[in-house]
Design a protein around this motif. Structure first.
Motif, PDB file in Angstrom:
ATOM      1  N   MET A   1       0.856  -1.175   0.000  1.00  0.00           N
ATOM      2  CA  MET A   1       0.000   0.000   0.000  1.00  0.00           C
ATOM      3  C   MET A   1       0.899   1.235   0.000  1.00  0.00           C
ATOM      4  SD  MET A   1      -3.016   0.966   2.722  1.00  0.00           S
ATOM      5  CE  MET A   1      -3.980  -0.462   2.365  1.00  0.00           C
ATOM      6  N   ASP A   2       0.625   2.183  -0.911  1.00  0.00           N
ATOM      7  CA  ASP A   2       1.476   3.363  -0.988  1.00  0.00           C
ATOM      8  C   ASP A   2       1.031   4.437   0.013  1.00  0.00           C
ATOM      9  OD1 ASP A   2      -0.658   4.796  -2.084  1.00  0.00           O
ATOM     10  OD2 ASP A   2       0.027   4.526  -4.142  1.00  0.00           O
ATOM     11  N   THR A   3       1.818   5.507   0.116  1.00  0.00           N
ATOM     12  CA  THR A   3       1.565   6.568   1.096  1.00  0.00           C
ATOM     13  C   THR A   3       0.206   7.225   0.882  1.00  0.00           C
ATOM     14  OG1 THR A   3       3.932   6.999   1.195  1.00  0.00           O
ATOM     15  CG2 THR A   3       2.494   8.706   2.068  1.00  0.00           C
ATOM     16  N   LYS A   4      -0.192   7.434  -0.355  1.00  0.00           N
ATOM     17  CA  LYS A   4      -1.496   8.052  -0.624  1.00  0.00           C
ATOM     18  C   LYS A   4      -2.622   7.187  -0.074  1.00  0.00           C
ATOM     19  CE  LYS A   4      -0.249  10.919  -4.495  1.00  0.00           C
ATOM     20  NZ  LYS A   4      -0.663  11.504  -5.734  1.00  0.00           N
ATOM     21  N   GLU A   5      -2.484   5.888  -0.180  1.00  0.00           N
ATOM     22  CA  GLU A   5      -3.505   4.989   0.357  1.00  0.00           C
ATOM     23  C   GLU A   5      -3.514   5.028   1.876  1.00  0.00           C
ATOM     24  OE1 GLU A   5      -5.957   3.215  -1.242  1.00  0.00           O
ATOM     25  OE2 GLU A   5      -5.259   4.418  -2.921  1.00  0.00           O
ATOM     26  N   LEU A   6      -2.341   5.083   2.509  1.00  0.00           N
ATOM     27  CA  LEU A   6      -2.267   5.127   3.967  1.00  0.00           C
ATOM     28  C   LEU A   6      -2.918   6.387   4.523  1.00  0.00           C
ATOM     29  CD1 LEU A   6       1.329   3.791   4.625  1.00  0.00           C
ATOM     30  CD2 LEU A   6      -0.822   2.653   5.174  1.00  0.00           C
ATOM     31  N   GLU A   7      -2.864   7.489   3.775  1.00  0.00           N
ATOM     32  CA  GLU A   7      -3.478   8.739   4.228  1.00  0.00           C
ATOM     33  C   GLU A   7      -4.988   8.622   4.344  1.00  0.00           C
ATOM     34  OE1 GLU A   7      -2.116  11.587   1.388  1.00  0.00           O
ATOM     35  OE2 GLU A   7      -0.091  11.627   2.199  1.00  0.00           O
ATOM     36  N   LYS A   8      -5.583   7.656   3.659  1.00  0.00           N
ATOM     37  CA  LYS A   8      -7.034   7.494   3.681  1.00  0.00           C
ATOM     38  C   LYS A   8      -7.505   6.601   4.832  1.00  0.00           C
ATOM     39  CE  LYS A   8      -7.278   8.017  -1.299  1.00  0.00           C
ATOM     40  NZ  LYS A   8      -7.596   7.379  -2.561  1.00  0.00           N
ATOM     41  N   GLU A  26     -10.807  -2.528   2.016  1.00  0.00           N
ATOM     42  CA  GLU A  26      -9.398  -2.445   2.372  1.00  0.00           C
ATOM     43  C   GLU A  26      -9.144  -1.662   3.661  1.00  0.00           C
ATOM     44  OE1 GLU A  26      -7.249  -0.979  -1.002  1.00  0.00           O
ATOM     45  OE2 GLU A  26      -7.655  -2.781  -2.185  1.00  0.00           O
ATOM     46  N   LEU A  27     -10.191  -1.130   4.282  1.00  0.00           N
ATOM     47  CA  LEU A  27     -10.006  -0.382   5.532  1.00  0.00           C
ATOM     48  C   LEU A  27      -9.633  -1.282   6.699  1.00  0.00           C
ATOM     49  CD1 LEU A  27     -12.920   2.213   5.551  1.00  0.00           C
ATOM     50  CD2 LEU A  27     -10.492   2.617   5.148  1.00  0.00           C
ATOM     51  N   ILE A  28      -9.907  -2.555   6.575  1.00  0.00           N
ATOM     52  CA  ILE A  28      -9.667  -3.486   7.676  1.00  0.00           C
ATOM     53  C   ILE A  28      -9.158  -4.807   7.115  1.00  0.00           C
ATOM     54  CG2 ILE A  28     -12.047  -4.354   7.707  1.00  0.00           C
ATOM     55  CD1 ILE A  28     -11.797  -4.159  10.827  1.00  0.00           C
ATOM     56  N   GLU A  29      -8.227  -5.413   7.833  1.00  0.00           N
ATOM     57  CA  GLU A  29      -7.637  -6.676   7.393  1.00  0.00           C
ATOM     58  C   GLU A  29      -8.079  -7.815   8.312  1.00  0.00           C
ATOM     59  OE1 GLU A  29      -5.947  -7.056   4.601  1.00  0.00           O
ATOM     60  OE2 GLU A  29      -6.062  -4.898   4.211  1.00  0.00           O
ATOM     61  N   TYR A  30      -7.945  -9.025   7.821  1.00  0.00           N
ATOM     62  CA  TYR A  30      -8.207 -10.212   8.636  1.00  0.00           C
ATOM     63  C   TYR A  30      -7.017 -10.481   9.544  1.00  0.00           C
ATOM     64  CZ  TYR A  30     -12.056 -11.373   5.479  1.00  0.00           C
ATOM     65  OH  TYR A  30     -13.224 -11.344   4.755  1.00  0.00           O
ATOM     66  N   GLU A  31      -7.288 -10.967  10.748  1.00  0.00           N
ATOM     67  CA  GLU A  31      -6.245 -11.444  11.645  1.00  0.00           C
ATOM     68  C   GLU A  31      -6.630 -12.843  12.106  1.00  0.00           C
ATOM     69  OE1 GLU A  31      -4.945  -8.871  14.760  1.00  0.00           O
ATOM     70  OE2 GLU A  31      -4.968  -7.114  13.463  1.00  0.00           O
ATOM     71  N   LYS A  43     -20.295   9.306  16.396  1.00  0.00           N
ATOM     72  CA  LYS A  43     -20.971  10.516  16.856  1.00  0.00           C
ATOM     73  C   LYS A  43     -21.943  10.132  17.973  1.00  0.00           C
ATOM     74  CE  LYS A  43     -19.187  12.927  13.471  1.00  0.00           C
ATOM     75  NZ  LYS A  43     -18.034  13.711  13.707  1.00  0.00           N
ATOM     76  N   THR A  44     -22.464  11.106  18.688  1.00  0.00           N
ATOM     77  CA  THR A  44     -23.434  10.807  19.739  1.00  0.00           C
ATOM     78  C   THR A  44     -24.731  10.257  19.154  1.00  0.00           C
ATOM     79  OG1 THR A  44     -24.210  13.094  19.714  1.00  0.00           O
ATOM     80  CG2 THR A  44     -22.529  12.529  21.347  1.00  0.00           C
ATOM     81  N   THR A  45     -25.002  10.535  17.892  1.00  0.00           N
ATOM     82  CA  THR A  45     -26.225  10.065  17.255  1.00  0.00           C
ATOM     83  C   THR A  45     -26.069   8.743  16.513  1.00  0.00           C
ATOM     84  OG1 THR A  45     -25.706  11.428  15.339  1.00  0.00           O
ATOM     85  CG2 THR A  45     -27.185  12.370  16.991  1.00  0.00           C
ATOM     86  N   GLY A  46     -24.861   8.189  16.499  1.00  0.00           N
ATOM     87  CA  GLY A  46     -24.654   6.909  15.839  1.00  0.00           C
ATOM     88  C   GLY A  46     -23.205   6.681  15.482  1.00  0.00           C
ATOM     89  N   SER A  47     -22.966   5.536  14.861  1.00  0.00           N
ATOM     90  CA  SER A  47     -21.600   5.189  14.488  1.00  0.00           C
ATOM     91  C   SER A  47     -21.597   4.285  13.269  1.00  0.00           C
ATOM     92  CB  SER A  47     -20.894   4.483  15.654  1.00  0.00           C
ATOM     93  OG  SER A  47     -21.543   3.258  15.943  1.00  0.00           O
ATOM     94  N   ILE A  48     -20.439   4.253  12.598  1.00  0.00           N
ATOM     95  CA  ILE A  48     -20.194   3.332  11.496  1.00  0.00           C
ATOM     96  C   ILE A  48     -18.876   2.637  11.803  1.00  0.00           C
ATOM     97  CG2 ILE A  48     -19.859   3.059   9.017  1.00  0.00           C
ATOM     98  CD1 ILE A  48     -21.256   5.783   8.666  1.00  0.00           C
ATOM     99  N   ASN A  49     -18.895   1.310  11.803  1.00  0.00           N
ATOM    100  CA  ASN A  49     -17.701   0.533  12.106  1.00  0.00           C
ATOM    101  C   ASN A  49     -17.487  -0.543  11.058  1.00  0.00           C
ATOM    102  OD1 ASN A  49     -16.822   1.482  14.876  1.00  0.00           O
ATOM    103  ND2 ASN A  49     -18.992   1.092  15.196  1.00  0.00           N
ATOM    104  N   ALA A  50     -16.223  -0.786  10.717  1.00  0.00           N
ATOM    105  CA  ALA A  50     -15.844  -1.894   9.849  1.00  0.00           C
ATOM    106  C   ALA A  50     -15.304  -2.998  10.743  1.00  0.00           C
ATOM    107  CB  ALA A  50     -14.779  -1.449   8.852  1.00  0.00           C
ATOM    108  N   LEU A  51     -15.727  -4.222  10.491  1.00  0.00           N
ATOM    109  CA  LEU A  51     -15.268  -5.357  11.286  1.00  0.00           C
ATOM    110  C   LEU A  51     -14.829  -6.480  10.369  1.00  0.00           C
ATOM    111  CD1 LEU A  51     -18.081  -4.195  12.851  1.00  0.00           C
ATOM    112  CD2 LEU A  51     -17.159  -5.741  14.539  1.00  0.00           C
ATOM    113  N   SER A  52     -13.780  -7.192  10.772  1.00  0.00           N
ATOM    114  CA  SER A  52     -13.378  -8.403  10.057  1.00  0.00           C
ATOM    115  C   SER A  52     -13.399  -9.556  11.048  1.00  0.00           C
ATOM    116  CB  SER A  52     -11.991  -8.252   9.425  1.00  0.00           C
ATOM    117  OG  SER A  52     -10.979  -8.219  10.406  1.00  0.00           O
TER     118      SER A  52
END
Length: 123
Positions: A1-8, A26-31, A43-52
């Motif tokens: 992954m290049d630096t531009k991708e890491l910034e995201k 690609e925001l989250i990897e398997y372990e 936020k206090t009104t909700g959340s968004i989470n990525a899970l693997s």
């Protein structure tokens, strides 16, 4: 992954950088033998989470006071709501109603996005 991708990737506050596109899967990897969670937005009104989830991993039954939208972004999983099972594959989503028992069972390894909307169910 290049630096531009890491910034995201999530910033120091645990959220992804606003206004920039990203590849959600690609925001989250398997372990190995683990469930991994990354906050996309909280936020206090909700959340968004990525899970693997490694193969064999899932989430135990719980009852949330809030509506939750689950979308599979890689692989497949079984989502039970009040004992009714639905098998979801990449691209499928399901709305888990507030105050209903739900659990997420593995069907191999998978990734998902959970979006929780908190307004309206504070009772």
């Amino acid at each position: 992954m290049d630096t531009k991708e890491l910034e995201k990737l999530p910033n120091k506050d645990g959220e992804i950088e606003k206004g920039n596109s990203h590849i959600i899967v690609e925001l989250i990897e398997y372990e190995h033998n683990a469930v991994v969670s990354k906050s996309i937005m909280k936020k206090t009104t909700g959340s968004i989470n990525a899970l693997s989830f490694a193969s064999g991993e899932g989430l135990n039954e719980k009852v949330s006071p809030f509506d939750t939208y689950a979308q599979i972004i890689d692989g497949s999983a079984i989502i039970e709501i009040d004992g009714k099972a639905s098998t979801l594959k990449t691209g499928d989503g399901i709305l888990i109603p507030a105050h209903r028992a739900s659990r997420i069972k593995p069907n191999g390894r998978f990734k998902l996005i959970l979006t929780v909307i908190k307004s309206g169910y504070e009772l």
